[in-house]
Scaffold this active site. Sequence first.
Site, PDB file in Angstrom:
ATOM      1  N   LYS A 185       0.792  -1.156  -0.055  1.00  0.00           N
ATOM      2  CA  LYS A 185       0.034   0.071  -0.050  1.00  0.00           C
ATOM      3  C   LYS A 185       0.896   1.321   0.083  1.00  0.00           C
ATOM      4  CE  LYS A 185      -2.528   1.469   3.730  1.00  0.00           C
ATOM      5  NZ  LYS A 185      -3.471   1.513   4.603  1.00  0.00           N
ATOM      6  N   ARG A 200     -10.794  -1.417   6.366  1.00  0.00           N
ATOM      7  CA  ARG A 200      -9.778  -2.440   7.267  1.00  0.00           C
ATOM      8  C   ARG A 200      -9.782  -1.965   8.445  1.00  0.00           C
ATOM      9  NH1 ARG A 200      -5.274   0.147   9.262  1.00  0.00           N
ATOM     10  NH2 ARG A 200      -3.379   0.130   7.608  1.00  0.00           N
ATOM     11  N   GLN A 238     -12.535   8.393   9.196  1.00  0.00           N
ATOM     12  CA  GLN A 238     -12.735   6.888   9.506  1.00  0.00           C
ATOM     13  C   GLN A 238     -14.083   6.489  10.285  1.00  0.00           C
ATOM     14  OE1 GLN A 238     -10.735   4.216   9.408  1.00  0.00           O
ATOM     15  NE2 GLN A 238      -8.836   5.322   8.589  1.00  0.00           N
ATOM     16  N   ASP A 277     -18.692  15.049  18.550  1.00  0.00           N
ATOM     17  CA  ASP A 277     -17.698  15.550  17.924  1.00  0.00           C
ATOM     18  C   ASP A 277     -17.408  17.124  18.563  1.00  0.00           C
ATOM     19  OD1 ASP A 277     -16.056  15.074  15.060  1.00  0.00           O
ATOM     20  OD2 ASP A 277     -16.413  17.256  15.565  1.00  0.00           O
ATOM     21  N   GLY A 314      -7.892   6.140  17.060  1.00  0.00           N
ATOM     22  CA  GLY A 314      -7.243   7.303  16.348  1.00  0.00           C
ATOM     23  C   GLY A 314      -5.658   7.554  16.879  1.00  0.00           C
TER      24      GLY A 314
END
Length: 331
Positions: free
Chosen positions: A69, A112, A140, A161, A228
Amino acid sequence: MEMRVLKEKEMKHVFEMKEAIQADKDALALYSAEEVDIPLRINLDVPEEEGRSLYMPGYAAKAHALGVKIVSVYPKNIEKGLTSVPATMVLVDTETGQVCSIMDGTYLTQLRTGAVAGAATDLLARNDSSVFTLVGTGGQAETQLEAVLAVRPIRKVYVFDIDFERAEEFAETMTTLYGEKYGTTVEAVSDIEKAIKKSDVITSVTTSPVKTFESEWVKPGAHINGVGSFTPEMAEIDTAILQNAGKVYCDTRDALVESGNFTQPVEKGLFNLEDVTGELGDLINNETPGRETEEEITFFNTTGNAVLDIVTAQRIYEAAIKKDIGTTLKF
């Protein structure tokens, strides 16, 4: 040579979240059994453009997965109307060594990463978990949400958030996408404490340098995903969670030194890495224990690994071949 090019829309068409979760479980089981070859990623600085290019190779023989990747970090791309973190997955045929597929690496990473938290939730959360709080609504967030919905009967999702308007927009979009599909409601909240106190599953997916919620808010029996923190400066999880959890799992032990969730408390003498229960692959391989009581708090931390990329990419490619999806290039 024949190569199949797969865009995000096509990847979504041939591969569902539950399949991605299984792919991640298989990948981590192979990793923990030391049946893969995952070299250190290569980082190349491009100072002229204030950029960086990263190469993440890997080989998992039993999964017939081989590839690399390529991820670049180019902050100045925003001025050009381009994504600042473009990514591409290059998959190689293990029998011939020829490149067999190129696919959207940005979506692959989102998929993933969401799936690995889904795998941890499936293995560690209480079976009757029905309330979920998601902290952070960045790139994400969507896959993190769907992954938990795919493995537990979640009836209520709270979204928090620091930008409440963004949380509201996210909640509205997610309700349209997944509300009916999974029989759940998604609500933006401004009071994170109340949400956490009600939650059976909690996922924090931020780059915050400080904890995003307090350990004392977490109720007995909850499962927590820390997603994160991938540098020592990022520490979104309260150290007391690591200290109080009955089980502490990670995707790979080697990467713990990259996550501030662990490096910061270790440096302060507040946690010992020997107290990590194990890698998630160890649990899958029945080498370590899972949840043992209904009151136990469990914690999972992920920093990511190329084995997740190559195995998931290989499964997507196989599905695309079977359904004849994507653009085929011959040369």
